[in-house]
Design a protein around this motif. Structure first.
Motif, PDB file in Angstrom:
ATOM      1  N   GLU A 157      -9.220  -4.904 -26.943  1.00 61.63           N
ATOM      2  CA  GLU A 157      -8.580  -3.545 -27.778  1.00 61.63           C
ATOM      3  C   GLU A 157      -8.030  -2.810 -26.434  1.00 61.63           C
ATOM      4  O   GLU A 157      -6.659  -2.240 -26.734  1.00 61.63           O
ATOM      5  N   ASP A 158      -8.595  -2.670 -25.374  1.00 67.70           N
ATOM      6  CA  ASP A 158      -8.224  -1.845 -24.513  1.00 67.70           C
ATOM      7  C   ASP A 158      -6.645  -2.299 -23.937  1.00 67.70           C
ATOM      8  O   ASP A 158      -5.958  -1.512 -23.069  1.00 67.70           O
ATOM      9  N   ALA A 159      -6.728  -3.679 -23.957  1.00 66.76           N
ATOM     10  CA  ALA A 159      -5.485  -4.284 -23.387  1.00 66.76           C
ATOM     11  C   ALA A 159      -4.318  -4.345 -24.452  1.00 66.76           C
ATOM     12  O   ALA A 159      -3.438  -4.839 -24.291  1.00 66.76           O
ATOM     13  N   GLY A 160      -4.539  -3.541 -25.524  1.00 69.75           N
ATOM     14  CA  GLY A 160      -3.463  -3.397 -26.654  1.00 69.75           C
ATOM     15  C   GLY A 160      -3.463  -4.541 -27.613  1.00 69.75           C
ATOM     16  O   GLY A 160      -2.509  -4.352 -28.517  1.00 69.75           O
ATOM     17  N   ILE A 197      -5.593 -10.622 -19.940  1.00 64.68           N
ATOM     18  CA  ILE A 197      -6.809 -10.008 -20.057  1.00 64.68           C
ATOM     19  C   ILE A 197      -7.836 -10.936 -19.919  1.00 64.68           C
ATOM     20  O   ILE A 197      -8.900 -10.685 -19.212  1.00 64.68           O
ATOM     21  N   ARG A 212      -0.394 -11.579 -23.829  1.00 64.22           N
ATOM     22  CA  ARG A 212      -1.207 -10.264 -23.542  1.00 64.22           C
ATOM     23  C   ARG A 212      -2.796 -10.668 -23.271  1.00 64.22           C
ATOM     24  O   ARG A 212      -3.295 -10.203 -22.630  1.00 64.22           O
ATOM     25  N   ASN A 213      -3.207 -11.778 -24.307  1.00 61.09           N
ATOM     26  CA  ASN A 213      -4.504 -11.938 -24.284  1.00 61.09           C
ATOM     27  C   ASN A 213      -4.661 -12.888 -23.054  1.00 61.09           C
ATOM     28  O   ASN A 213      -5.958 -12.782 -22.555  1.00 61.09           O
ATOM     29  N   ARG A 262      -5.327  -5.924 -31.385  1.00 64.37           N
ATOM     30  CA  ARG A 262      -5.793  -5.378 -32.312  1.00 64.37           C
ATOM     31  C   ARG A 262      -6.472  -6.532 -33.147  1.00 64.37           C
ATOM     32  O   ARG A 262      -5.751  -7.538 -33.368  1.00 64.37           O
ATOM     33  N   THR A 266     -14.667  -7.446 -26.909  1.00 64.86           N
ATOM     34  CA  THR A 266     -13.842  -6.969 -27.835  1.00 64.86           C
ATOM     35  C   THR A 266     -13.051  -5.625 -27.303  1.00 64.86           C
ATOM     36  O   THR A 266     -11.935  -5.293 -27.628  1.00 64.86           O
ATOM     37  N   LYS A 267     -13.962  -4.713 -26.679  1.00 65.08           N
ATOM     38  CA  LYS A 267     -13.295  -3.538 -26.264  1.00 65.08           C
ATOM     39  C   LYS A 267     -12.253  -3.869 -25.131  1.00 65.08           C
ATOM     40  O   LYS A 267     -11.443  -3.235 -25.159  1.00 65.08           O
ATOM     41  N   MET A 268     -12.671  -4.942 -24.447  1.00 62.96           N
ATOM     42  CA  MET A 268     -11.719  -5.131 -23.150  1.00 62.96           C
ATOM     43  C   MET A 268     -10.325  -5.586 -23.832  1.00 62.96           C
ATOM     44  O   MET A 268      -9.040  -5.282 -23.593  1.00 62.96           O
TER      45      MET A 268
END
Ligand code: CMP
Length: 140
Positions: free
Chosen positions: A28-31, A89, A85-86, A33, A24-26
């Motif tokens: 979120e860090d990729a923009g 990442i 985006r997803n 939510r 989840t952090k990766m």
């Protein structure tokens, strides 16, 4: 770029290794939510229904058994051009082909145990979100 939504699954190989937060952090860090999230243990009906598009593939049985093997975390992700985006990442389906800095490069074990699923188009994102979430469960 428009703000859109995509659907994500944190797969059993990740929940088993206690990597829900790391994945989840990766994201979120990729923009992205997290606007909906729940931990579930998929039934056979859910796994077979969700992956029905792959039912004639040789790995279908293995895929369904894996997705039922441990809990998963299903999520709705929101962000600018969320599907792309997803996918960026996440990295390539096979971690051996995934670029550095991606979730699958960092965390995936194999092409089957590849840590995350993400929708491949806006159209499929809408279908996949509706498969697991009621509209009122999504809070942007
Ligand atoms: P996912 O993005 O969830 O969509 C379908 C899944 O099938 C894919 O990720 C992989 O985990 C899995 N998959 C694809 N190819 C193979 C394969 N050759 N063997 C096992 N699983 C596969």
């Amino acid at each position: 770029m428009a703000v859109t939504r995509t659907f994500s699954i944190i797969k059993p190989d990740a929940t088993r290794r206690n990597l829900t937060g790391a994945v989840t952090k990766m994201l979120e860090d990729a923009g992205l939510r997290v606007v909906a999230s729940k931990r579930i243990h998929m039934t056979r009906e859910q796994a077979e229904g969700f992956y029905a598009v792959h039912k004639d593939r040789p790995f279908f049985g293995e895929l369904v058994d894996f997705m039922m093997s441990e809990p998963v975390v299903v999520q709705v992700l929101e962000g600018e051009d969320a599907v792309t985006r997803n996918r960026d990442i996440m990295g390539a389906t096979n971690p051996a082909d995934a670029a550095s800095g991606t979730i699958r490069k960092a965390l995936a074990l194999s092409i089957g145990e590849n840590t995350v699923h993400g929708s491949d188009s806006d159209e499929n994102a809408a279908i996949e979100i509706a498969f697991f979430f009621q509209p009122e469960e999504i809070v942007g």
